[in-house]
Write an enzyme that holds these catalytic residues in place. Structure first.
Site, PDB file in Angstrom:
ATOM      1  N   SER A  55      15.055  46.265   5.332  1.00 49.19           N
ATOM      2  CA  SER A  55      16.462  46.490   5.003  1.00 49.19           C
ATOM      3  C   SER A  55      17.183  47.283   6.080  1.00 49.19           C
ATOM      4  O   SER A  55      18.418  47.326   6.112  1.00 49.19           O
ATOM      5  CB  SER A  55      16.592  47.219   3.660  1.00 49.19           C
ATOM      6  OG  SER A  55      16.093  46.435   2.595  1.00 49.19           O
ATOM      7  N   GLY A 242      16.799  43.612   1.076  1.00 46.49           N
ATOM      8  CA  GLY A 242      16.958  42.980   2.380  1.00 46.49           C
ATOM      9  C   GLY A 242      18.206  43.483   3.077  1.00 46.49           C
ATOM     10  O   GLY A 242      19.060  44.143   2.480  1.00 46.49           O
ATOM     11  N   GLY A 244      21.751  43.236   5.695  1.00 44.43           N
ATOM     12  CA  GLY A 244      22.918  42.390   5.920  1.00 44.43           C
ATOM     13  C   GLY A 244      23.938  42.445   4.799  1.00 44.43           C
ATOM     14  O   GLY A 244      23.823  43.192   3.828  1.00 44.43           O
ATOM     15  N   CYS A 270      17.907  45.627  -5.207  1.00 43.14           N
ATOM     16  CA  CYS A 270      18.729  45.922  -4.033  1.00 43.14           C
ATOM     17  C   CYS A 270      19.560  44.699  -3.612  1.00 43.14           C
ATOM     18  O   CYS A 270      20.539  44.378  -4.274  1.00 43.14           O
ATOM     19  CB  CYS A 270      17.852  46.445  -2.900  1.00 43.14           C
ATOM     20  SG  CYS A 270      18.781  47.316  -1.613  1.00 43.14           S
ATOM     21  N   PHE A 271      19.196  43.998  -2.545  1.00 47.45           N
ATOM     22  CA  PHE A 271      19.922  42.785  -2.165  1.00 47.45           C
ATOM     23  C   PHE A 271      19.895  41.790  -3.312  1.00 47.45           C
ATOM     24  O   PHE A 271      20.869  41.072  -3.553  1.00 47.45           O
ATOM     25  CB  PHE A 271      19.280  42.191  -0.905  1.00 47.45           C
ATOM     26  CG  PHE A 271      20.215  41.330  -0.084  1.00 47.45           C
ATOM     27  CD1 PHE A 271      21.287  41.877   0.596  1.00 47.45           C
ATOM     28  CD2 PHE A 271      20.004  39.967   0.026  1.00 47.45           C
ATOM     29  CE1 PHE A 271      22.137  41.083   1.363  1.00 47.45           C
ATOM     30  CE2 PHE A 271      20.841  39.166   0.792  1.00 47.45           C
ATOM     31  CZ  PHE A 271      21.907  39.728   1.461  1.00 47.45           C
ATOM     32  N   GLN A 274      22.667  42.536  -5.668  1.00 44.16           N
ATOM     33  CA  GLN A 274      23.954  42.065  -5.160  1.00 44.16           C
ATOM     34  C   GLN A 274      24.083  40.550  -5.317  1.00 44.16           C
ATOM     35  O   GLN A 274      25.168  40.033  -5.623  1.00 44.16           O
ATOM     36  CB  GLN A 274      24.103  42.492  -3.704  1.00 44.16           C
ATOM     37  CG  GLN A 274      24.157  44.009  -3.530  1.00 44.16           C
ATOM     38  CD  GLN A 274      23.806  44.465  -2.126  1.00 44.16           C
ATOM     39  OE1 GLN A 274      23.660  43.656  -1.207  1.00 44.16           O
ATOM     40  NE2 GLN A 274      23.653  45.774  -1.943  1.00 44.16           N
ATOM     41  N   ASN A 312      18.239  52.185  -0.387  1.00 49.74           N
ATOM     42  CA  ASN A 312      18.582  51.826   0.990  1.00 49.74           C
ATOM     43  C   ASN A 312      19.568  50.677   0.932  1.00 49.74           C
ATOM     44  O   ASN A 312      19.185  49.513   0.973  1.00 49.74           O
ATOM     45  CB  ASN A 312      17.330  51.420   1.769  1.00 49.74           C
ATOM     46  CG  ASN A 312      17.664  50.952   3.175  1.00 49.74           C
ATOM     47  OD1 ASN A 312      18.785  51.111   3.650  1.00 49.74           O
ATOM     48  ND2 ASN A 312      16.698  50.351   3.842  1.00 49.74           N
ATOM     49  N   GLY A 314      23.901  49.522   1.934  1.00 50.66           N
ATOM     50  CA  GLY A 314      25.229  49.834   2.450  1.00 50.66           C
ATOM     51  C   GLY A 314      26.315  49.038   1.774  1.00 50.66           C
ATOM     52  O   GLY A 314      27.496  49.212   2.091  1.00 50.66           O
ATOM     53  N   PHE A 315      25.930  48.134   0.849  1.00 56.04           N
ATOM     54  CA  PHE A 315      26.882  47.321   0.092  1.00 56.04           C
ATOM     55  C   PHE A 315      26.626  47.520  -1.394  1.00 56.04           C
ATOM     56  O   PHE A 315      25.549  47.969  -1.794  1.00 56.04           O
ATOM     57  CB  PHE A 315      26.741  45.842   0.454  1.00 56.04           C
ATOM     58  CG  PHE A 315      27.134  45.510   1.862  1.00 56.04           C
ATOM     59  CD1 PHE A 315      28.415  45.031   2.148  1.00 56.04           C
ATOM     60  CD2 PHE A 315      26.242  45.683   2.917  1.00 56.04           C
ATOM     61  CE1 PHE A 315      28.782  44.730   3.462  1.00 56.04           C
ATOM     62  CE2 PHE A 315      26.597  45.382   4.224  1.00 56.04           C
ATOM     63  CZ  PHE A 315      27.876  44.908   4.498  1.00 56.04           C
ATOM     64  N   HIS A 363      15.087  51.039  -5.565  1.00 49.13           N
ATOM     65  CA  HIS A 363      13.755  50.511  -5.262  1.00 49.13           C
ATOM     66  C   HIS A 363      12.704  51.095  -6.211  1.00 49.13           C
ATOM     67  O   HIS A 363      12.139  52.154  -5.922  1.00 49.13           O
ATOM     68  CB  HIS A 363      13.374  50.840  -3.823  1.00 49.13           C
ATOM     69  CG  HIS A 363      14.168  50.118  -2.788  1.00 49.13           C
ATOM     70  ND1 HIS A 363      13.609  49.223  -1.908  1.00 49.13           N
ATOM     71  CD2 HIS A 363      15.486  50.136  -2.501  1.00 49.13           C
ATOM     72  CE1 HIS A 363      14.541  48.727  -1.115  1.00 49.13           C
ATOM     73  NE2 HIS A 363      15.696  49.276  -1.458  1.00 49.13           N
ATOM     74  N   GLU A 365       9.699  50.126  -6.610  1.00 47.74           N
ATOM     75  CA  GLU A 365       8.350  50.148  -6.021  1.00 47.74           C
ATOM     76  C   GLU A 365       8.107  51.462  -5.286  1.00 47.74           C
ATOM     77  O   GLU A 365       6.991  51.947  -5.198  1.00 47.74           O
ATOM     78  CB  GLU A 365       8.158  48.954  -5.084  1.00 47.74           C
ATOM     79  CG  GLU A 365       8.689  49.116  -3.696  1.00 47.74           C
ATOM     80  CD  GLU A 365      10.209  49.126  -3.626  1.00 47.74           C
ATOM     81  OE1 GLU A 365      10.754  49.705  -2.668  1.00 47.74           O
ATOM     82  OE2 GLU A 365      10.862  48.549  -4.524  1.00 47.74           O
TER      83      GLU A 365
END
Length: 412
Positions: A55, A242, A244, A270-271, A274, A312, A314-315, A363, A365
């Site tokens: 990430s 992940g 981006g 996380c990703f 989103q 972790n 940023g979006f 996260h 995990e």
């Protein structure tokens, strides 16, 4: 990045931020040029897990903990096949590692993998600057790369790619599928379930957490199709963390809508959170400086419980927090924001009430910790069990009933 060379404490290095702020220090790891988005991570430990988290691709990571490298690096704690940070920024780099588990120094590992870093800078000042101005493009320059004028180096920084609009999941994803077996992680007996895990930057501990609970995990490339998911005869689908911009993940969003239409149980981290938000019809947006570290407080809005989490990102997902409501993609029924950040009220989890799907922004995990949220793996197992049994209500609301027993089962 230029060809890496050996760095020494005598090698001059500069960190230049997009707005022109400059910090001078010494080289760390490889020398040359590293460009990316400057972000800060607040974990007091776990730096090896941080730098190997996919990430962090295309990011220059500032460690807020002042002393880094004291426990060295080993072959067991990496979260992926390589270091993914674009560059590394620390205040006091350890002169030598001191741990019985250490196999080599962090400096040597950064050099071996060509990661340009800088040490001896005021990471508190950098962090305060990024908090006030927001995450921004930056560059680390050392060796001959640092001989240019600051104006020329700043021009390189401003010409580099930003994180908004970055499509990176396919770059960090596995090239070929692989299987993580429960028997390899202490499970005695036949697998309970099979999960298809889409690798968007997956951390190694995630399939391990599933395997410890008796779940066979097929880790699949980021561009996998619904037919490929079906081919492994999965009882559930998982989408990982992940790097981006989630606005670029149109392929994964379309895939998840097929999963949701098929009423296959889904869990996202996380990703993956989103992507669930986008699949349900919500938007996403870039945070000012993001959440990164292993000490982020989150509240489960249904129970009032507070968990300290590893994050972790940023979006974030732009979804209403007023309670359950119909998803913008109405065929998926009702959805609610299940978790929120106690620092800034950012959406930290989504729960679908009419289909078997839920996700969290953090996260569970959690390598190198904390472990407050590991019960979420049990929650997903309960969801798959309910779906397999043909329960009348397979919503995540049902699986919450088992949360207490799940937490008792999980003592990690």
């Amino acid at each position: 990045m230029t060809e890496p060379e050996q760095s020494t404490s005598a090698t001059a290095a500069l960190l230049i931020l997009e707005d022109g702020r400059t910090f001078r220090g010494a080289g760390y790891g490889a020398t040359g040029t590293a460009l990316g988005e400057a972000v800060f991570a607040t974990g007091m430990t776990g730096y090896q897990e941080t730098i190997t988290d996919p990430s962090y691709a295309r990011q220059l990571v500032v460690q807020t903990a002042p002393h880094i490298g004291n426990t060295g690096v080993n072959d067991d704690d990496a979260e992926s096949r390589r270091i993914w940070v674009a560059g590394y920024i620390v205040r006091d780099a350890a002169r030598r590692p001191s741990s019985w588990r250490s196999e080599r120094s962090l400096d040597d590992e950064l050099l071996a993998q060509g990661i340009v870093g800088i040490q001896g800078v005021d990471t508190r000042a950098i962090t305060r600057h990024l908090r006030e101005r927001g995450a921004m493009r930056a560059g680390i320059f050392s060796g001959t790369a640092a001989d240019q004028s600051e104006a020329a180096l700043l021009e390189q920084v401003r010409a580099s790619a930003g994180m908004e609009g970055a499509k990176l999941a396919e770059e960090v994803s596995v090239g070929e599928p692989y299987v993580v077996e429960p028997s390899d992680h202490g499970w005695d007996g036949e697998p309970r379930f099979t999960v298809a895990a889409l690798d968007l930057g997956i951390k190694a501990m995630t399939p391990q957490r599933f395997a410890e609970r008796g779940v066979r995990v097929h880790v699949l490339p980021a561009a996998s199709t619904f037919a490929r998911l079906e081919s492994v005869q999965a009882d559930g689908v998982f989408m990982s963390n992940g790097p981006g911009d989630p606005a670029t993940a149109d392929g994964q969003v379309a895939l998840l809508r097929q999963v949701l239409d098929a009423r296959v149980p889904f869990f996202g981290i996380c990703f993956g959170n989103q992507i669930l938000g986008r699949a349900l019809g919500f938007g996403t947006y870039k945070l000012r400086y993001g959440h990164r570290g292993i000490n982020q407080p989150v509240m489960d809005r249904r129970t009032g419980k507070v968990e300290i989490t590893s994050q972790n990102h940023g979006f974030a997902v732009d979804a209403p927090r007023e309670g359950a409501g119909l998803a913008p993609e109405e065929r998926f029924g009702r959805v609610e924001v299940s978790h929120v950040s106690l620092n800034d009220d950012v959406v930290e989890g989504l729960s679908c009430l009419d289909i078997p799907a839920f996700s969290v922004q953090y996260h569970p995990e959690a390598a190198a910790g904390p472990h407050d949220s590991a019960y979420l793996f049990d929650r997903f197992i309960d969801l798959m069990a309910a779906n397999a049994a043909g329960a009348a209500d397979t919503s995540t609301e049902t699986s919450v009933v088992s949360e207490t027993s799940s937490q008792n089962r999980d003592k990690n």
